[in-house]
Design a protein around this motif. Structure first.
Motif, PDB file in Angstrom:
ATOM      1  N   HIS A 218       0.965  -1.206  -0.092  1.00  0.00           N
ATOM      2  CA  HIS A 218      -0.208  -0.104   0.047  1.00  0.00           C
ATOM      3  C   HIS A 218       1.115   1.440   0.298  1.00  0.00           C
ATOM      4  N   LYS A 219       2.306   1.089  -0.586  1.00  0.00           N
ATOM      5  CA  LYS A 219       3.063   2.436   0.054  1.00  0.00           C
ATOM      6  C   LYS A 219       2.656   3.470  -1.346  1.00  0.00           C
ATOM      7  N   ALA A 220       1.944   3.650  -1.901  1.00  0.00           N
ATOM      8  CA  ALA A 220       1.006   4.685  -2.873  1.00  0.00           C
ATOM      9  C   ALA A 220       0.401   5.629  -2.011  1.00  0.00           C
ATOM     10  N   ASP A 221       0.230   4.928  -0.539  1.00  0.00           N
ATOM     11  CA  ASP A 221      -0.491   6.068   0.509  1.00  0.00           C
ATOM     12  C   ASP A 221       0.133   6.404   0.931  1.00  0.00           C
ATOM     13  N   TYR A 222       1.475   6.025   1.504  1.00  0.00           N
ATOM     14  CA  TYR A 222       2.542   6.618   2.401  1.00  0.00           C
ATOM     15  C   TYR A 222       2.725   7.433   2.783  1.00  0.00           C
ATOM     16  N   VAL A 223       2.814   8.915   0.853  1.00  0.00           N
ATOM     17  CA  VAL A 223       2.699  10.437   1.370  1.00  0.00           C
ATOM     18  C   VAL A 223       1.468  10.851   2.148  1.00  0.00           C
TER      19      VAL A 223
END
Length: 225
Positions: free
Chosen positions: A121-126
């Protein structure tokens, strides 16, 4: 609270601590400062003997002196990602940190996010990180927020991966800092080449927590008034 006022209070506190070591004369006390340490098991002090005295928030409190109130809001296993396997957002300590109405917030999240189950789910990290920062900035106390690079792992376990933290999480923390206009505390470099301070390859021991506290103090007191 502005960074200038925060730094002024910290500088005064450290000066008074130094003076009091050599004098019995009463000194004028600065305004009390409330610091919230937000994070995962590394903030909590997992694996550290007598963590109430030796976790990084406890050692930070000792370094800054009696005119600060430092609270440990670390949650073992917590992720920054809302879609992670244990989102910090859902933990009682997140609500408690907000209710604490801190003047300063130090966030160290990202280690558990490096697990494959979470990093998908790294696209949601920022965006998730920016929202977390803003949730504190919107408080009546208007705290100064610092965010931290994750500490290194040697090389990791429980699905935690130093390679992902170094090559993927840290660059995203840079992007968060840029977009949110906050500053970074580099705990990764501070604990690099200190494998002996990580007995389980992920969590720093009391000596490692001391390095974390010293690094944080150095950064937050280094700004020009």
């Amino acid at each position: 609270m502005t960074s200038r006022r925060f730094i002024s209070i910290i500088a005064t506190t450290l000066t008074l601590c130094s003076i009091s070591a050599y004098s019995n004369e009463p000194t004028e006390q600065p305004a009390s400062l409330r610091i919230a340490c937000v994070g995962d098991s590394i903030t909590f002090g997992s694996g550290i003997k007598d963590r109430n005295a030796n976790s990084y928030p406890a050692q930070l409190s000792a370094m800054l002196g009696k005119n600060t109130t430092v609270r440990n809001f670390g949650v073992s296993g917590a992720t920054l990602l809302k879609k992670g396997d244990k989102p910090y957002w859902n933990q009682p300590k997140y609500k408690a940190a907000l209710e604490f109405k801190p003047d300063v917030v130090i966030i160290k999240l990202g280690t558990n996010d490096s697990k494959p189950v979470n990093w998908k789910h790294k696209a949601d990290y920022v965006p998730d990180y920016i929202q977390l920062i803003e949730s504190f900035q919107k408080l009546e106390s208007k705290p100064t927020v610092w965010i931290c690079y994750p500490v290194p792992a040697y090389p990791g376990r429980w699905g935690i991966t130093d390679k992902v933290m170094k090559e993927q999480v840290i660059p995203l923390v840079d992007e968060v800092a840029k977009q949110a206009n906050v500053e970074i505390i580099n705990l990764y470099s501070a604990l690099s080449d200190k494998k002996e301070m990580f007995p389980d390859t992920v969590h720093p021991n009391a000596a490692g927590a001391k390095v974390m506290a010293e690094t944080i103090v150095a950064v937050i007191t280094s700004k020009k008034l």
